[in-house]
Design a protein around this motif. Structure first.
Motif, short mmCIF file in Angstrom:
data_model
loop_
_atom_site.label_atom_id
_atom_site.label_comp_id
_atom_site.label_asym_id
_atom_site.label_seq_id
_atom_site.Cartn_x
_atom_site.Cartn_y
_atom_site.Cartn_z
N HIS A 104 13.21 11.17 -32.57
CA HIS A 104 13.78 9.96 -33.04
C HIS A 104 13.31 10.08 -34.49
N ARG A 105 12.23 10.40 -34.73
CA ARG A 105 11.89 10.40 -36.24
C ARG A 105 12.30 11.52 -36.91
N SER A 106 12.51 12.76 -36.35
CA SER A 106 13.05 13.89 -36.98
C SER A 106 14.68 13.87 -37.13
N ILE A 107 15.38 13.71 -35.94
CA ILE A 107 16.70 13.53 -35.83
C ILE A 107 17.17 12.20 -35.81
N THR A 108 17.24 11.57 -37.06
CA THR A 108 17.61 10.09 -37.19
C THR A 108 18.96 9.76 -37.14
N ASN A 109 19.41 8.58 -36.70
CA ASN A 109 20.79 8.35 -36.76
C ASN A 109 21.53 8.50 -37.84
N LYS A 114 11.60 21.94 -40.62
CA LYS A 114 12.40 21.70 -41.39
C LYS A 114 12.69 20.24 -41.72
N LEU A 115 12.61 19.73 -40.58
CA LEU A 115 12.88 18.23 -40.31
C LEU A 115 11.57 17.07 -40.95
N ASN A 116 10.61 17.87 -41.47
CA ASN A 116 9.73 17.20 -42.27
C ASN A 116 8.54 16.60 -41.10
N VAL A 117 8.32 17.37 -40.00
CA VAL A 117 7.22 16.82 -38.86
C VAL A 117 6.02 17.54 -39.29
N PRO A 118 4.98 16.90 -39.40
CA PRO A 118 3.62 17.57 -39.63
C PRO A 118 3.38 18.71 -38.72
N LYS A 119 2.83 19.84 -39.26
CA LYS A 119 2.72 21.15 -38.50
C LYS A 119 1.80 20.79 -37.23
N PRO A 120 0.95 20.07 -37.07
CA PRO A 120 0.29 20.08 -35.67
C PRO A 120 0.97 19.17 -34.64
N LYS A 121 1.87 18.31 -35.06
CA LYS A 121 2.78 17.62 -34.23
C LYS A 121 3.80 18.78 -34.09
N ALA A 122 4.45 19.19 -34.79
CA ALA A 122 5.63 20.01 -34.60
C ALA A 122 5.01 21.18 -33.77
N TRP A 123 3.67 21.71 -33.91
CA TRP A 123 3.27 22.74 -32.81
C TRP A 123 3.37 22.17 -31.51
N GLU A 124 2.63 20.81 -31.45
CA GLU A 124 2.38 20.40 -30.18
C GLU A 124 3.73 20.24 -29.34
N TRP A 125 4.79 19.56 -30.05
CA TRP A 125 5.90 19.19 -29.33
C TRP A 125 6.90 20.54 -29.06
N ALA A 126 6.60 21.36 -29.82
CA ALA A 126 7.39 22.54 -29.65
C ALA A 126 6.94 23.45 -28.46
N ASN A 127 5.73 23.20 -28.02
CA ASN A 127 5.24 23.66 -26.99
C ASN A 127 5.13 22.88 -25.57
N ARG A 153 19.36 23.82 -27.69
CA ARG A 153 19.84 24.87 -28.36
C ARG A 153 18.50 25.34 -29.35
N TRP A 154 17.67 24.81 -29.54
CA TRP A 154 16.50 25.58 -29.83
C TRP A 154 15.59 26.10 -28.69
N LYS A 155 16.01 27.19 -28.16
CA LYS A 155 15.48 27.47 -26.66
C LYS A 155 13.76 27.91 -26.84
N LYS A 156 13.59 28.65 -27.85
CA LYS A 156 12.15 29.38 -27.89
C LYS A 156 11.50 28.33 -28.86
N VAL A 157 10.18 28.38 -28.40
CA VAL A 157 9.16 27.72 -29.02
C VAL A 157 9.08 28.00 -30.58
N LYS A 158 9.36 29.19 -31.04
CA LYS A 158 9.22 29.52 -32.32
C LYS A 158 10.53 28.84 -33.11
N THR A 159 11.59 28.78 -32.47
CA THR A 159 12.76 28.26 -33.09
C THR A 159 12.28 26.74 -33.23
N ARG A 160 11.95 25.90 -32.08
CA ARG A 160 11.84 24.53 -32.08
C ARG A 160 10.73 24.22 -33.30
#
Length: 89
Positions: free
Chosen positions: A62-67, A34-47, A21-28
């Motif tokens: 698993h760390r961001s969208i927890t059970n 918002k889910l408290n992932v560090p900026k460099p990791k968020a950018w790395e995984w979004a791309n 559902r988070w189709k675009k890199v910007k949205t991801r």
């Protein structure tokens, strides 16, 4: 063990749907931030160019969208429901 396997698969599938559902890199990127992932990791995984199913099993989701978050949204834990149903018999 069968119920536990189904529960794990279901949670992974829901994470995949969320990622899809988070189709675009910007949205991801914004959603991971918002889910408290560090900026460099968020950018790395979004791309990333990895597939949806592979990302659904990644440590970053698993760390961001927890059970716990999935349960707050309304997903029931099948193992607990199964155990509760069999304790009453």
């Amino acid at each position: 063990s069968y119920i536990q396997h189904i529960d794990q698969w279901l949670r992974r599938r829901i994470r995949q749907i969320i990622w899809k559902r988070w189709k675009k890199v910007k949205t991801r990127y914004k959603s991971l931030m918002k889910l408290n992932v560090p900026k460099p990791k968020a950018w790395e995984w979004a791309n990333t160019r990895k597939g949806y199913w592979r990302i659904a099993c990644s440590h970053i989701l698993h760390r961001s969208i927890t059970n716990k978050i999935l349960e707050q949204v309304g997903l029931k834990n099948l193992v607990h429901l199964f155990e509760h149903a069999h304790l009453s018999y």
